[in-house]
Enzyme design. Structure first.
Site, mmCIF file in Angstrom:
data_model
loop_
_atom_site.group_PDB
_atom_site.id
_atom_site.type_symbol
_atom_site.label_atom_id
_atom_site.label_comp_id
_atom_site.label_asym_id
_atom_site.label_seq_id
_atom_site.Cartn_x
_atom_site.Cartn_y
_atom_site.Cartn_z
ATOM 1 C CG HIS A 1 -10.296 -3.588 6.212
ATOM 2 N ND1 HIS A 1 -9.100 -4.828 6.117
ATOM 3 C CD2 HIS A 1 -9.438 -2.838 5.720
ATOM 4 C CE1 HIS A 1 -8.347 -4.339 5.238
ATOM 5 N NE2 HIS A 1 -8.329 -3.344 4.870
ATOM 6 C CD1 TRP B 1 -3.311 -1.736 6.265
ATOM 7 C CD2 TRP B 1 -4.357 -2.141 8.643
ATOM 8 N NE1 TRP B 1 -4.538 -2.466 6.263
ATOM 9 C CE2 TRP B 1 -5.015 -2.691 7.983
ATOM 10 C CE3 TRP B 1 -4.800 -2.192 9.969
ATOM 11 C CZ2 TRP B 1 -6.661 -3.136 8.471
ATOM 12 C CZ3 TRP B 1 -5.753 -2.581 9.791
ATOM 13 C CH2 TRP B 1 -6.331 -2.809 9.476
ATOM 14 C CD1 TRP B 2 0.761 -1.525 4.012
ATOM 15 C CD2 TRP B 2 2.508 -1.420 3.546
ATOM 16 N NE1 TRP B 2 0.404 -0.283 3.042
ATOM 17 C CE2 TRP B 2 1.736 -0.716 2.687
ATOM 18 C CE3 TRP B 2 3.899 -1.181 3.501
ATOM 19 C CZ2 TRP B 2 2.018 0.281 2.171
ATOM 20 C CZ3 TRP B 2 4.262 -0.788 2.974
ATOM 21 C CH2 TRP B 2 3.554 0.167 2.267
ATOM 22 C CE1 TYR C 1 -9.134 0.876 -0.012
ATOM 23 C CE2 TYR C 1 -8.208 2.684 1.198
ATOM 24 C CZ TYR C 1 -8.408 1.582 0.289
ATOM 25 O OH TYR C 1 -7.286 0.561 0.645
#
Length: 104
Positions: free
Chosen positions: A22, A76-77, A41
């Site tokens: 991240h 990304w997943w 976020y």
């Protein structure tokens, strides 16, 4: 502006990998989120339960959880699937949370 919260589950021993990934968030993913109304976020981690608690401020009707058909999100997943609980399509198992209190 709406506030959204949800929880996910990190695999044991993967906190540092999660933080590193991240911290190096792909610019195209960040742009996608902002372009879709995500203005804030935050993700918090509960060490005892390995639960991730996510909070977003979103303009419009949806948040990051509504971008499932986007190729950047799917990529990304796939990138994150080895360190957290996922569904068969590699999306994180994500449980929406109901807001029960808010103070301005």
């Amino acid at each position: 502006m709406q506030r959204l919260a949800f929880k996910m589950k990190l695999n044991k021993g993967q906190k540092e990998a999660y933080i590193k990934r991240h911290n190096e968030l792909w610019p195209e993913l960040k742009k996608l989120l902002k372009d879709n109304g995500v203005s804030e976020y935050s993700i918090f981690f509960d060490e005892d339960t390995h639960t991730l608690f996510a909070f977003q401020k979103v303009s419009g009707d949806g948040g990051s959880q509504d971008l499932a058909d986007n190729q950047i999100v799917k990529k990304w997943w796939d990138f994150m699937a080895d360190i957290m609980e996922t569904n068969p399509d590699n999306s994180p198992v994500s449980i929406p949370l109901e807001e029960v209190f808010y103070m301005e």
